[in-house]
Enzyme design. Sequence first.
Site, PDB file in Angstrom:
ATOM      1  N   THR A   1     -51.391 -53.753 -84.154  1.00 30.37           N
ATOM      2  CA  THR A   1     -52.454 -54.649 -83.680  1.00 30.37           C
ATOM      3  C   THR A   1     -51.854 -55.809 -82.893  1.00 30.37           C
ATOM      4  OG1 THR A   1     -54.489 -55.798 -84.320  1.00 30.37           O
ATOM      5  CG2 THR A   1     -52.624 -56.007 -85.836  1.00 30.37           C
TER       6      THR A   1
ATOM      7  N   LYS B   1     -49.577 -54.308 -79.289  1.00 32.51           N
ATOM      8  CA  LYS B   1     -50.094 -53.005 -78.828  1.00 32.51           C
ATOM      9  C   LYS B   1     -49.465 -52.525 -77.519  1.00 32.51           C
ATOM     10  CE  LYS B   1     -54.738 -52.578 -80.750  1.00 32.51           C
ATOM     11  NZ  LYS B   1     -56.135 -52.387 -80.373  1.00 32.51           N
TER      12      LYS B   1
END
Length: 282
Positions: free
Chosen positions: A66, A70
């Site tokens: 996350t 990413k």
Amino acid sequence: MVTGKTKCLGILGWPVEHSFSPQMQNAAFKSAGLDYTYVPLAVHPEQLSKAVNGLKALSFVGANVTIPHKVTIMSYLDELDQSAKMVGAVNTIVIRDNKAYGHNTDACGFIQSLLKRGVTLSGKHAVILGAGGAARAVIWGLIEQGIASVSIGVRNVEKAQDLMNVFTPFANISAYQWPSTKFDSIISNCDILINSTPLGMYPNVQAEPQVDWPNLTRPIAVCDLIYTPTKTNFLLHAEQQGHLIINGMGMLVEQGAAAFTLWTGVQAPTEVMYAELARKKV
Ligand code: NAP
């Protein structure tokens, strides 16, 4: 119970304590009777390559990724699937034979959330508000479903140029100044309207993307990627005009479900995952 046989997974983020994924995935593994455990893994950006090696060294079977990792994590992985390459980001890693494979399940998660509500996409005209990371996943998902056209509304058209360069070879895609009269007329004739800006997200729940609702020619599907609150002002006003509304909960659950299947080879118990999300407090 965690034992020596338990397979380990986690989510790499910085910060990561607000992530809902550990709760959702652990509930899903328990419900499916699978011996997996999933933990939050706070990784400082400067430690990211070491973290990927660490996952391999510790025999993790995979991970989610996350914010803010990413995009940067892509260069530390051994292989990327087509979705990760097209979206330009990885949210799921599978580790097999000491190799890390990068995937992006946000695109298929978004699409699955629409299909489950009966929305068909082939030959349709989509409008997306915003051109950030989530928009890229949405656009790739729409292209894979055979969308006829994608029109993007942005406050600064130059910022959408990278995205346009990536997707133009694959789709009929255009970027427009938003707001503008031209873009209003595009919205008025679309089949599906998607908010991928953070406008209306908690705690700024009064904000909303400006749409001239009475100008729309027919009932359409209106999606908001936001899931806190579950019904943004954008969705509320769309609903009042008789449109089908879809919030971001489905995308969140379905991207997790797709990752679950990549790791385990088993279909995810999505009803359990939705129930966990419903129990979540903002
Ligand atoms: P992002 O990369 O920061 O992109 C946000 C986009 O919205 C940019 O194009 C930005 O334009 C635009 N924008 C921001 N504020 C705006 C405003 N006041 N007026 C007009 N445009 C504005 O963010 P993201 O990662 O794409 O995420 C977008 C939203 O999707 C967030 O609410 C996020 O929570 C949600 N999301 C949901 C899921 C899910 O699973 N449901 C997954 C991913 C993301 P500029 O470039 O001009 O700033």
